[in-house]
Design a protein around this motif. Structure first.
Motif, short mmCIF file in Angstrom:
data_model
loop_
_atom_site.label_atom_id
_atom_site.label_comp_id
_atom_site.label_asym_id
_atom_site.label_seq_id
_atom_site.Cartn_x
_atom_site.Cartn_y
_atom_site.Cartn_z
N TYR A 190 0.84 -1.21 0.00
CA TYR A 190 0.00 0.00 0.00
C TYR A 190 0.87 1.26 0.00
O TYR A 190 0.51 2.27 -0.61
CB TYR A 190 -0.93 0.01 1.21
N ILE A 191 2.01 1.19 0.69
CA ILE A 191 2.93 2.34 0.71
C ILE A 191 3.54 2.54 -0.67
O ILE A 191 3.61 3.66 -1.19
CB ILE A 191 4.02 2.14 1.78
N ASN A 226 1.19 4.10 -2.87
CA ASN A 226 0.82 5.44 -2.39
C ASN A 226 -0.67 5.52 -2.06
O ASN A 226 -1.31 6.55 -2.27
CB ASN A 226 1.19 6.51 -3.42
N ASP A 227 -1.22 4.41 -1.55
CA ASP A 227 -2.63 4.37 -1.16
C ASP A 227 -2.71 4.68 0.33
O ASP A 227 -2.59 3.81 1.19
CB ASP A 227 -3.21 2.98 -1.44
N ARG A 228 -2.90 5.95 0.65
CA ARG A 228 -2.83 6.40 2.04
C ARG A 228 -3.96 5.84 2.89
O ARG A 228 -3.77 5.56 4.07
CB ARG A 228 -2.83 7.93 2.09
N GLU A 265 -3.12 3.48 6.04
CA GLU A 265 -3.52 3.89 7.40
C GLU A 265 -4.32 2.78 8.08
O GLU A 265 -4.09 2.47 9.26
CB GLU A 265 -4.35 5.17 7.32
N TYR A 279 6.09 4.52 5.92
CA TYR A 279 4.74 5.10 5.96
C TYR A 279 4.81 6.60 6.25
O TYR A 279 4.19 7.41 5.55
CB TYR A 279 3.92 4.38 7.04
N MET A 325 6.08 8.50 3.34
CA MET A 325 5.03 8.69 2.34
C MET A 325 4.16 9.89 2.69
O MET A 325 3.74 10.65 1.81
CB MET A 325 4.16 7.43 2.24
N LEU A 326 3.91 10.09 3.99
CA LEU A 326 3.07 11.20 4.45
C LEU A 326 3.82 12.53 4.44
O LEU A 326 3.22 13.59 4.64
CB LEU A 326 2.56 10.93 5.87
N LYS A 378 -4.19 20.08 0.18
CA LYS A 378 -3.44 18.86 -0.10
C LYS A 378 -2.05 19.15 -0.67
O LYS A 378 -1.12 18.39 -0.46
CB LYS A 378 -4.22 17.98 -1.07
#
Length: 412
Positions: A117-118, A121-123, A127, A155, A158-159, A335
């Motif tokens: 998921y990281i 890039n599927d936040r 999460e 993670y 990525m954020l 964003k």
């Protein structure tokens, strides 16, 4: 294979009670111990329980081996950055999700879903997976705990929370001996990434060199390209331009030959930083214009290329009004605040100098400082320090000069 969990899985699937399944084979209490994996029964008991539900033990063993192999490939793809194959394997594994939950593969499966998921890039999914792993971590082995902590660093990276990401990595330094050797390259690479973002170039180069050696040792050629690019960025930032250029020449060729087009574009983008330092703005602008035309407009990378192109045009005295308006239009104030702030900054450069300095001081500097954009913080601090020196406001001049010199404004 957790035989008891498999038996429980099929019992639930067949809507049988423990009493119904145990009848004629063993006691209910005996079955309860089997299903909780507190007791390993005789093979004949296992076969009888499974057969009552239409399941053959030999086929279950084959299925488990198949899933184990599938998961092993999923893990290897994550280490070798084969995202297309990883996505295909993920879809295959998800079909067997309920079954995997009843096996000893579940920890590794859920950990590498988090990694996937990281990568993707599927936040939202990352999460959710992070919260699931927090509940599961009591069952993790030492190596799994290390990997869990490492993935949390990825993670937060990525954020965009680079300070938190580096904090996890620093805490993991002492535990690297507890993980498989093939994972070392990933650790070194991530450590080098976070350090370069913190303007700690010499230490970052040290870890980038370790990553290069590790990826070479394990024939991990795609990740080797990533590590070499990081090394080239480090050399550029340290003004070792000859060394950086020699790496970029190899990278531009090899990313093209291996058809790693995303990495190829990123290499060209970073190469323009070197060209700007050398004063070769014409070639840098040519590359950035070409990149802009072939990247998806709604991507983060497109905005980064647009900003770099805008900076180069302003630096060479060209009219960048259209690019400023485009960056404004595609940057969401919430964003994409980083890009939105820069769009406003360049817009204000065309008008009042006092307004520009006020904006730099009240909007840009606090934002960059708060979110760990150290390079940007230092740049703005230098501009403000120079301005207040001219104004002979020595208190503010000293403050911003200190911010420029001390870790991007994180004064202690």
């Amino acid at each position: 294979m957790n035989v008891g969990s498999i038996i429980k899985y099929y019992r639930s699937k067949n809507n049988l009670t423990q009493s119904q399944l145990a009848d004629g084979i063993c006691s209910i209490s005996h079955l309860s111990k089997i299903e909780s994996n507190a007791y390993l029964p005789h093979e004949s008991t296992i076969k009888a329980l499974l057969l009552k539900m239409g399941v053959q033990l030999n086929k279950e063993l084959e299925k488990h081996k198949r899933l184990e192999k599938l998961l092993g490939r999923f893990v290897d793809c994550s280490l070798h950055y084969d995202l297309e194959t990883m996505r295909n394997l993920y879809q295959q594994l998800e079909v067997e999700n309920d079954y995997i939950q009843s096996t000893g593969l579940v920890n590794q499966y859920e950990l590498y879903k988090f990694r996937f998921y990281i990568y993707d890039n599927d936040r939202v999914k990352a999460e959710r997976q992070k919260k699931l792993l927090e509940r599961m971590k009591a069952s993790f082995l030492a190596a799994e705990l290390w990997v869990h902590q490492f993935f949390q660093s990825l993670y937060f990276s990525m954020l965009g929370d680079n300070s938190r990401s580096l904090e996890f990595l620093n805490n993991l330094d002492s535990g690297i001996q507890s993980i498989p050797q093939k994972f070392e390259g990933e650790f070194y690479y991530q450590k080098a990434r976070m350090l370069v973002l913190a303007d700690r170039y010499e230490l970052s180069a040290h870890y980038a060199e370790l990553a290069v050696r590790s990826f070479q040792l394990h024939h991990n050629y795609i990740r080797l390209l990533h590590a070499q690019m990081l090394l080239a960025i480090n050399y550029t930032r340290r003004n070792l331009l000859v060394q950086a250029e020699s790496i970029y020449e190899v990278l531009i060729r090899n990313t093209h030959l291996t058809k790693q087009m995303e990495l190829h574009n990123q290499t060209l983008y970073n190469y323009t930083e070197l060209l700007k330092i050398k004063g070769e703005h014409g070639e840098a602008l040519e590359i950035l214009h070409a990149l802009k035309d072939k990247i998806t407009p709604d991507s983060y990378f497109y905005k980064a290329v647009l900003l770099s192109l805008l900076e180069a045009m302003v630096e060479t005295g060209q009219n960048a009004t259209l690019l400023i308006e485009e960056l404004k239009a595609i940057s969401n104030p919430l964003k994409d605040k980083y890009f939105h702030i820069y769009a406003n900054y360049f817009d204000k450069r065309n008008f009042s100098q006092p307004d520009l300095l006020t904006y730099s001081e009240e909007k840009m500097f606090p934002f960059f400082r708060k979110h760990g954009y150290i390079k940007e913080t230092k740049t703005i601090a230098a501009e403000l320090a120079a301005y207040y020196q001219k104004q002979e406001d020595w208190e503010k001049a000293y403050f911003y000069q200190s911010c420029r010199e001390e870790n991007g404004g994180e004064l202690k």
